[in-house]
Design a protein around this motif. Structure first.
Motif, mmCIF file in Angstrom:
data_model
loop_
_atom_site.group_PDB
_atom_site.id
_atom_site.type_symbol
_atom_site.label_atom_id
_atom_site.label_comp_id
_atom_site.label_asym_id
_atom_site.label_seq_id
_atom_site.Cartn_x
_atom_site.Cartn_y
_atom_site.Cartn_z
ATOM 1 N N GLN A 183 -5.594 -4.466 -3.825
ATOM 2 C CA GLN A 183 -6.293 -3.819 -2.722
ATOM 3 C C GLN A 183 -7.791 -4.023 -2.899
ATOM 4 O O GLN A 183 -8.357 -3.694 -3.936
ATOM 5 C CB GLN A 183 -5.977 -2.323 -2.689
ATOM 6 C CG GLN A 183 -6.818 -1.539 -1.688
ATOM 7 C CD GLN A 183 -7.674 -0.476 -2.340
ATOM 8 O OE1 GLN A 183 -7.142 0.482 -2.899
ATOM 9 N NE2 GLN A 183 -8.985 -0.628 -2.277
ATOM 10 N N TYR A 186 -8.768 4.306 3.502
ATOM 11 C CA TYR A 186 -7.421 4.377 2.958
ATOM 12 C C TYR A 186 -7.050 5.831 2.697
ATOM 13 O O TYR A 186 -7.733 6.554 1.975
ATOM 14 C CB TYR A 186 -7.313 3.592 1.652
ATOM 15 C CG TYR A 186 -7.414 2.100 1.797
ATOM 16 C CD1 TYR A 186 -6.803 1.443 2.864
ATOM 17 C CD2 TYR A 186 -8.106 1.339 0.865
ATOM 18 C CE1 TYR A 186 -6.899 0.080 2.998
ATOM 19 C CE2 TYR A 186 -8.198 -0.038 0.992
ATOM 20 C CZ TYR A 186 -7.592 -0.661 2.066
ATOM 21 O OH TYR A 186 -7.686 -2.024 2.192
ATOM 22 N N SER A 224 -13.188 2.130 3.339
ATOM 23 C CA SER A 224 -11.809 1.668 3.493
ATOM 24 C C SER A 224 -10.986 2.543 4.431
ATOM 25 O O SER A 224 -10.091 2.068 5.107
ATOM 26 C CB SER A 224 -11.121 1.639 2.127
ATOM 27 O OG SER A 224 -10.867 2.960 1.671
ATOM 28 N N SER A 253 -11.281 -3.022 -1.085
ATOM 29 C CA SER A 253 -11.881 -2.176 -0.059
ATOM 30 C C SER A 253 -13.071 -2.870 0.582
ATOM 31 O O SER A 253 -13.784 -3.631 -0.081
ATOM 32 C CB SER A 253 -12.353 -0.852 -0.668
ATOM 33 O OG SER A 253 -11.278 -0.132 -1.224
ATOM 34 N N VAL A 273 -0.831 -0.360 -7.845
ATOM 35 C CA VAL A 273 -0.399 0.051 -6.508
ATOM 36 C C VAL A 273 1.113 0.271 -6.533
ATOM 37 O O VAL A 273 1.907 -0.587 -6.108
ATOM 38 C CB VAL A 273 -0.808 -0.980 -5.441
ATOM 39 C CG1 VAL A 273 -0.451 -0.475 -4.036
ATOM 40 C CG2 VAL A 273 -2.301 -1.257 -5.516
ATOM 41 N N LEU A 311 -0.393 0.690 2.280
ATOM 42 C CA LEU A 311 -0.565 -0.671 1.783
ATOM 43 C C LEU A 311 0.746 -1.176 1.206
ATOM 44 O O LEU A 311 1.607 -0.381 0.822
ATOM 45 C CB LEU A 311 -1.641 -0.705 0.694
ATOM 46 C CG LEU A 311 -3.086 -0.438 1.125
ATOM 47 C CD1 LEU A 311 -3.968 -0.254 -0.102
ATOM 48 C CD2 LEU A 311 -3.593 -1.591 1.976
ATOM 49 N N ARG A 314 -2.015 5.047 0.850
ATOM 50 C CA ARG A 314 -3.027 4.149 1.412
ATOM 51 C C ARG A 314 -2.480 3.245 2.519
ATOM 52 O O ARG A 314 -3.229 2.437 3.079
ATOM 53 C CB ARG A 314 -3.626 3.286 0.296
ATOM 54 C CG ARG A 314 -4.242 4.107 -0.820
ATOM 55 C CD ARG A 314 -4.979 3.249 -1.815
ATOM 56 N NE ARG A 314 -5.472 4.051 -2.944
ATOM 57 C CZ ARG A 314 -6.566 3.774 -3.644
ATOM 58 N NH1 ARG A 314 -7.292 2.732 -3.322
ATOM 59 N NH2 ARG A 314 -6.939 4.539 -4.636
#
Length: 437
Positions: A192, A142, A140, A194, A176, A186, A184
């Motif tokens: 989310q 992230y 990812s 990945s 999140v 986002l 991340r």
């Protein structure tokens, strides 16, 4: 009154019927935490042949049994020097709460071992708490920050995980929050998912380039691990070795997760026991056994599991789910919150919901407050200490002054399946299933 005889189909069990009806209602596959629920051959199916007349046991109160473990000796200028052969596996901040991550770091530090970041980047509080921190590089990317590479004590390139090899990670939107989303990059509150493979390489030759890039970025100072889920183990290990890995981390199908498809957990990968045996064979066939270290993970619970893994050829083990249980996962408190999730203590696998009753797999501040960092640290450190003492006790009973001196001939199998998978004789015989026919 007519008597009804109730019986169950072995194919369509009550659990299967419930799962079918759940799919029919929701129109999607089920997601849950933890790991595989099915029974698989595991270390429980092996026992030690301890010393008596043929070998002398060591006295536990007078004779030392060393546990020091060095990882990353192949190329790194500064290998990881651990006091014990047990490390903490990668579990992300996001999947776990901030308090849980800090407690794991502090407990690992107190025992002289390492912990690992997980997806989503390096939490500053975890770096501060951890004397030795392994920084994961996941598909990812992230939260991945090249500056954090310089702060790491090792890098772990994650190709796959035992609970979901071939699949990417999941972090549902309820976890999140603003902090996780910020790390991340986002949107807050959005699920989310990945990716399942790295975006900048498509095969083992590209992995070599990625390893060299990371070595250059860290001046060849720290070890590079490659972590994979247990599937085509022998070929995968050989390819990772050829690509230049210092350490192989192999995760069996018993490995846990905070959230993934249950269809993966029950039907993908192979158990930790045969995966370990195949990995050792691959290292020997590649001529690097002892030069490239092997960390095994997935369902490690006790010092007995650790000792058996070392005897079969691992250099260390890594624990994830067990460390969470040590700090209170599934503890029978806050019963009403387990009931709200539709479950009970000892049966909870609702990590993905973010509503963890004991504050471990949540980002809710009120729930997180139920996990005091100091007490969680003590609990995990106590658990690690107990595992080490158990490992030493078994090693001494086998006449070993170093836990790494445990060997295959110290073990026998209790079942034909374990004999075949571990390639060990069935207890009381010279018969090895699959090799004596």
């Amino acid at each position: 009154m007519e008597r009804r005889i109730l019986s169950n189909s072995s194919t369509f069990t009550p659990e299967v019927i419930h799962a079918i009806q759940e799919r029919a209602e929701l129109g999607r596959y089920a997601i849950r935490g933890f790991g595989a629920f099915r029974h698989v051959p595991r270390f429980d199916d092996l026992v030690f042949l301890t010393a008596s007349l043929t070998r002398l046991p060591l006295e536990g109160y007078r004779e030392k049994c060393d546990t020091k473990t060095v990882l990353g000796k192949r190329y790194a200028k500064r290998p990881m020097e651990l006091e014990i052969p047990i490390t903490i596996a990668g579990m992300s901040f996001g999947a776990l709460s901030r308090n849980a991550k800090v407690a794991l770091g502090q407990a690992a530090t107190s025992m002289g071992t390492s912990t690992t970041t997980g997806d989503g980047g390096m939490l500053p509080e975890e770096r501060e708490a951890s004397k030795m921190l392994v920084y994961q590089c996941l598909p990812s990317r992230y939260g991945f920050n090249p500056k954090d590479l310089k702060k790491a004590d090792a890098i772990e390139i994650v190709v796959g995980q035992g609970a979901k090899p071939g699949g990417g990670g999941l972090l549902l939107g309820q976890k999140v929050n603003s902090t996780v989303a910020g790390m991340r990059t986002l949107p807050e509150g959005v699920d989310q998912r990945s990716p399942c493979r790295h975006p900048d390489w498509i095969g083992p030759d590209d992995l070599r380039i990625k390893i060299e890039e990371l070595r250059e970025a860290t001046d060849w100072e720290i070890p590079i691990y490659v972590k994979m889920g247990a599937t085509r183990v022998k070929d995968d290990v050989k390819l990772a070795v050829k690509a230049g890995a210092d350490v192989i981390v192999l995760d069996g199908m018993e490995g846990g997760t905070a959230a993934t498809q249950s269809i993966f957990q029950e039907n993908v990968g192979i158990p930790t026991l045969p995966a370990l045996v195949q990995a050792v064979e691959a290292l020997k066939e590649s001529g690097v056994y002892g030069e490239v270290q092997l960390i095994i993970s997935g369902g490690i619970r006790s010092g007995a599991d650790v000792a058996k893994a070392l005897a079969l050829g691992a250099d260390a083990v890594s624990i994830g789910t067990a460390s969470l249980i040590a700090m209170g996962c599934n503890k029978p408190i806050y019963i009403e919150d387990y009931h709200k999730l539709g479950t009970e203590p000892y049966h909870c696998h609702h990590c993905h919901t973010g509503l963890c009753p004991v504050g471990i797999t949540t980002q809710d501040e009120d729930l997180m407050a139920r996990l005091p960092v100091e007490q969680a640290t003590i609990s995990v450190a106590n658990y690690l200490q107990a595992m080490v003492m158990e490992t030493q006790a078994l090693a001494r009973a086998c006449g070993k002054s170093n836990v790494h001196n445990l060997e295959r001939e110290d073990l026998v199998a209790l079942t034909l399946e374990a004999s075949a998978m571990a390639k060990l004789p069935l207890a009381g015989t010279d018969f090895i299933m699959g090799e004596n026919q």
